[in-house]
Design a protein around this motif. Structure first.
Motif, PDB file in Angstrom:
ATOM      1  N   HIS A 188       0.827  -1.222   0.000  1.00  0.00           N
ATOM      2  CA  HIS A 188       0.000   0.000   0.000  1.00  0.00           C
ATOM      3  C   HIS A 188       0.851   1.257   0.000  1.00  0.00           C
ATOM      4  CE1 HIS A 188       0.676  -0.273   4.395  1.00  0.00           C
ATOM      5  NE2 HIS A 188       0.549   1.034   4.374  1.00  0.00           N
ATOM      6  N   LEU A 189       2.173   1.080   0.165  1.00  0.00           N
ATOM      7  CA  LEU A 189       3.078   2.241   0.099  1.00  0.00           C
ATOM      8  C   LEU A 189       3.816   2.306  -1.227  1.00  0.00           C
ATOM      9  CD1 LEU A 189       4.591   1.975   3.705  1.00  0.00           C
ATOM     10  CD2 LEU A 189       2.766   3.523   2.894  1.00  0.00           C
ATOM     11  N   LYS A 190       3.647   1.280  -2.101  1.00  0.00           N
ATOM     12  CA  LYS A 190       4.391   1.211  -3.366  1.00  0.00           C
ATOM     13  C   LYS A 190       3.477   0.656  -4.441  1.00  0.00           C
ATOM     14  CE  LYS A 190       8.095  -1.416  -5.628  1.00  0.00           C
ATOM     15  NZ  LYS A 190       7.196  -1.643  -6.802  1.00  0.00           N
ATOM     16  N   ASN A 191       3.243   1.406  -5.504  1.00  0.00           N
ATOM     17  CA  ASN A 191       2.393   0.910  -6.577  1.00  0.00           C
ATOM     18  C   ASN A 191       3.120  -0.169  -7.367  1.00  0.00           C
ATOM     19  OD1 ASN A 191       1.268   0.907  -9.465  1.00  0.00           O
ATOM     20  ND2 ASN A 191      -0.309   1.967  -8.259  1.00  0.00           N
ATOM     21  N   LEU A 192       2.462  -1.303  -7.556  1.00  0.00           N
ATOM     22  CA  LEU A 192       3.084  -2.461  -8.200  1.00  0.00           C
ATOM     23  C   LEU A 192       3.399  -2.222  -9.666  1.00  0.00           C
ATOM     24  CD1 LEU A 192       0.759  -5.157  -6.598  1.00  0.00           C
ATOM     25  CD2 LEU A 192       3.216  -4.893  -6.140  1.00  0.00           C
ATOM     26  N   SER A 193       2.827  -1.167 -10.247  1.00  0.00           N
ATOM     27  CA  SER A 193       3.028  -0.899 -11.679  1.00  0.00           C
ATOM     28  C   SER A 193       3.878   0.338 -11.926  1.00  0.00           C
ATOM     29  CB  SER A 193       1.662  -0.744 -12.358  1.00  0.00           C
ATOM     30  OG  SER A 193       0.900  -1.921 -12.188  1.00  0.00           O
ATOM     31  N   ASP A 194       4.450   0.893 -10.862  1.00  0.00           N
ATOM     32  CA  ASP A 194       5.264   2.100 -10.999  1.00  0.00           C
ATOM     33  C   ASP A 194       6.749   1.732 -11.035  1.00  0.00           C
ATOM     34  OD1 ASP A 194       5.871   5.089  -8.926  1.00  0.00           O
ATOM     35  OD2 ASP A 194       6.527   4.509 -10.963  1.00  0.00           O
ATOM     36  N   GLY A 240      -4.537  -4.767 -10.947  1.00  0.00           N
ATOM     37  CA  GLY A 240      -4.972  -3.672 -11.797  1.00  0.00           C
ATOM     38  C   GLY A 240      -5.788  -2.625 -11.073  1.00  0.00           C
ATOM     39  N   GLY A 241      -5.911  -2.762  -9.770  1.00  0.00           N
ATOM     40  CA  GLY A 241      -6.659  -1.778  -8.992  1.00  0.00           C
ATOM     41  C   GLY A 241      -5.769  -0.688  -8.426  1.00  0.00           C
ATOM     42  N   LYS A 242      -6.132  -0.195  -7.257  1.00  0.00           N
ATOM     43  CA  LYS A 242      -5.468   1.009  -6.728  1.00  0.00           C
ATOM     44  C   LYS A 242      -4.001   0.791  -6.377  1.00  0.00           C
ATOM     45  CE  LYS A 242      -7.056   0.322  -1.914  1.00  0.00           C
ATOM     46  NZ  LYS A 242      -7.832   0.940  -0.802  1.00  0.00           N
ATOM     47  N   HIS A 243      -3.609  -0.455  -6.182  1.00  0.00           N
ATOM     48  CA  HIS A 243      -2.193  -0.720  -5.864  1.00  0.00           C
ATOM     49  C   HIS A 243      -1.403  -1.181  -7.078  1.00  0.00           C
ATOM     50  CE1 HIS A 243      -2.976   0.083  -1.753  1.00  0.00           C
ATOM     51  NE2 HIS A 243      -3.616  -1.043  -1.480  1.00  0.00           N
ATOM     52  N   GLY A 244      -2.006  -1.110  -8.269  1.00  0.00           N
ATOM     53  CA  GLY A 244      -1.312  -1.546  -9.468  1.00  0.00           C
ATOM     54  C   GLY A 244      -1.578  -3.006  -9.777  1.00  0.00           C
ATOM     55  N   ASN A 245      -0.681  -3.581 -10.577  1.00  0.00           N
ATOM     56  CA  ASN A 245      -0.879  -4.950 -11.051  1.00  0.00           C
ATOM     57  C   ASN A 245       0.357  -5.801 -10.762  1.00  0.00           C
ATOM     58  OD1 ASN A 245      -1.155  -7.334 -12.601  1.00  0.00           O
ATOM     59  ND2 ASN A 245      -2.580  -6.274 -13.991  1.00  0.00           N
ATOM     60  N   LYS A 246       0.165  -6.815  -9.956  1.00  0.00           N
ATOM     61  CA  LYS A 246       1.257  -7.749  -9.588  1.00  0.00           C
ATOM     62  C   LYS A 246       1.835  -8.423 -10.832  1.00  0.00           C
ATOM     63  CE  LYS A 246       3.301  -9.980  -6.047  1.00  0.00           C
ATOM     64  NZ  LYS A 246       4.071  -9.277  -4.991  1.00  0.00           N
ATOM     65  N   GLY A 247       1.041  -8.548 -11.868  1.00  0.00           N
ATOM     66  CA  GLY A 247       1.529  -9.127 -13.115  1.00  0.00           C
ATOM     67  C   GLY A 247       2.579  -8.257 -13.768  1.00  0.00           C
ATOM     68  N   ASP A 248       2.379  -6.933 -13.714  1.00  0.00           N
ATOM     69  CA  ASP A 248       3.390  -6.000 -14.219  1.00  0.00           C
ATOM     70  C   ASP A 248       4.706  -6.210 -13.473  1.00  0.00           C
ATOM     71  OD1 ASP A 248       1.169  -3.073 -14.577  1.00  0.00           O
ATOM     72  OD2 ASP A 248       1.215  -5.015 -15.581  1.00  0.00           O
ATOM     73  N   GLU A 249       4.604  -6.237 -12.154  1.00  0.00           N
ATOM     74  CA  GLU A 249       5.791  -6.394 -11.315  1.00  0.00           C
ATOM     75  C   GLU A 249       6.514  -7.696 -11.630  1.00  0.00           C
ATOM     76  OE1 GLU A 249       5.445  -8.048  -7.366  1.00  0.00           O
ATOM     77  OE2 GLU A 249       6.493  -6.325  -6.547  1.00  0.00           O
ATOM     78  N   ALA A 250       5.757  -8.773 -11.821  1.00  0.00           N
ATOM     79  CA  ALA A 250       6.351 -10.079 -12.106  1.00  0.00           C
ATOM     80  C   ALA A 250       7.085 -10.063 -13.444  1.00  0.00           C
ATOM     81  CB  ALA A 250       5.258 -11.153 -12.099  1.00  0.00           C
TER      82      ALA A 250
END
Ligand SMILES: Nc1c(NC[C@H](O)[C@H](O)[C@H](O)CO)[nH]c(=O)[nH]c1=O
Ligand SMILES: CC(=O)[C@@H](O)COP(=O)(O)O
Length: 164
Positions: free
Chosen positions: A4-10, A138-148
């Motif tokens: 919640h402190l780091k966007n997974l897609s940033d 893909g919600g408010k914290h981004g997308n874990k798939g992007d990070e992966a």
């Protein structure tokens, strides 16, 4: 740092190498498909964004997150790949089954990575509830798939650098 402190897609604060020429396997759990499909879309689009060719991405579904380990092992056994991305979503239910699956998958994919000396990425959401999963697919914290996907590119690039 908590999600919640780091966007997974940033990835604005890091350099992402080119994915051109790398071959990627993706294993996707069918459990919680509405979440894992979103994770897959994020990962696939991220690989293409950084230069991977569609023909160099090999995707296979598995029944659940527990089977991600076997799926990754089979992919690395039968295909020449630079990295494997494992995507799943495990949501706490009424029993301790959650704990056993999460532990098994985390240790399992790590063991496969060591077995083949290849990056195997743990792109698995392990959440208390559906909303936490939605927020990270893909919600408010981004997308874990992007990070992966970005993690897979970085690790494949590291491996190539060390081989040279
Ligand atoms: N409850 C969840 C599961 N359960 C299924 C297991 O992953 C496995 O397929 C089964 O135990 C047979 O080996 N899987 C998830 O991915 N997510 C869940 O929330
Ligand atoms: C993670 C699971 O396997 C879990 O969602 C299954 O639910 P339950 O613990 O209520 O059987």
């Amino acid at each position: 740092m908590a999600t919640h402190l780091k966007n997974l897609s940033d990835f604005s604060n890091t350099t992402v190498p080119s994915a051109a020429g790398f071959r990627f396997g993706i294993v996707v759990a069918e459990w919680n498909a509405e979440i894992t499909n979103a994770l897959y879309l994020g990962a696939y689009q991220s690989l293409l964004k950084y230069g991977a060719a569609e023909g160099d991405i090999f995707t296979h579904p598995v029944p659940g997150s527990f089977e991600l380990t076997s799926g990754a092992d089979l992919l690395l056994k039968h295909k020449e790949l630079d990295a494997v991305i494992c995507l799943g979503c495990v949501i706490q239910g009424e029993t301790r089954h959650f704990d056993f699956i999460c532990d098994a998958v985390a240790h399992g994919v790590s063991n496969v990575a060591i077995k083949y000396a290849k990056p195997v990425i743990f792109g698995v959401l392990t959440t208390d509830n559906q909303q936490q999963a939605i927020d990270r697919a893909g919600g408010k914290h981004g997308n874990k798939g992007d990070e992966a996907a970005i993690t897979a590119i970085k690790m494949a690039d590291l491996a190539r650098q060390l081989q040279d």
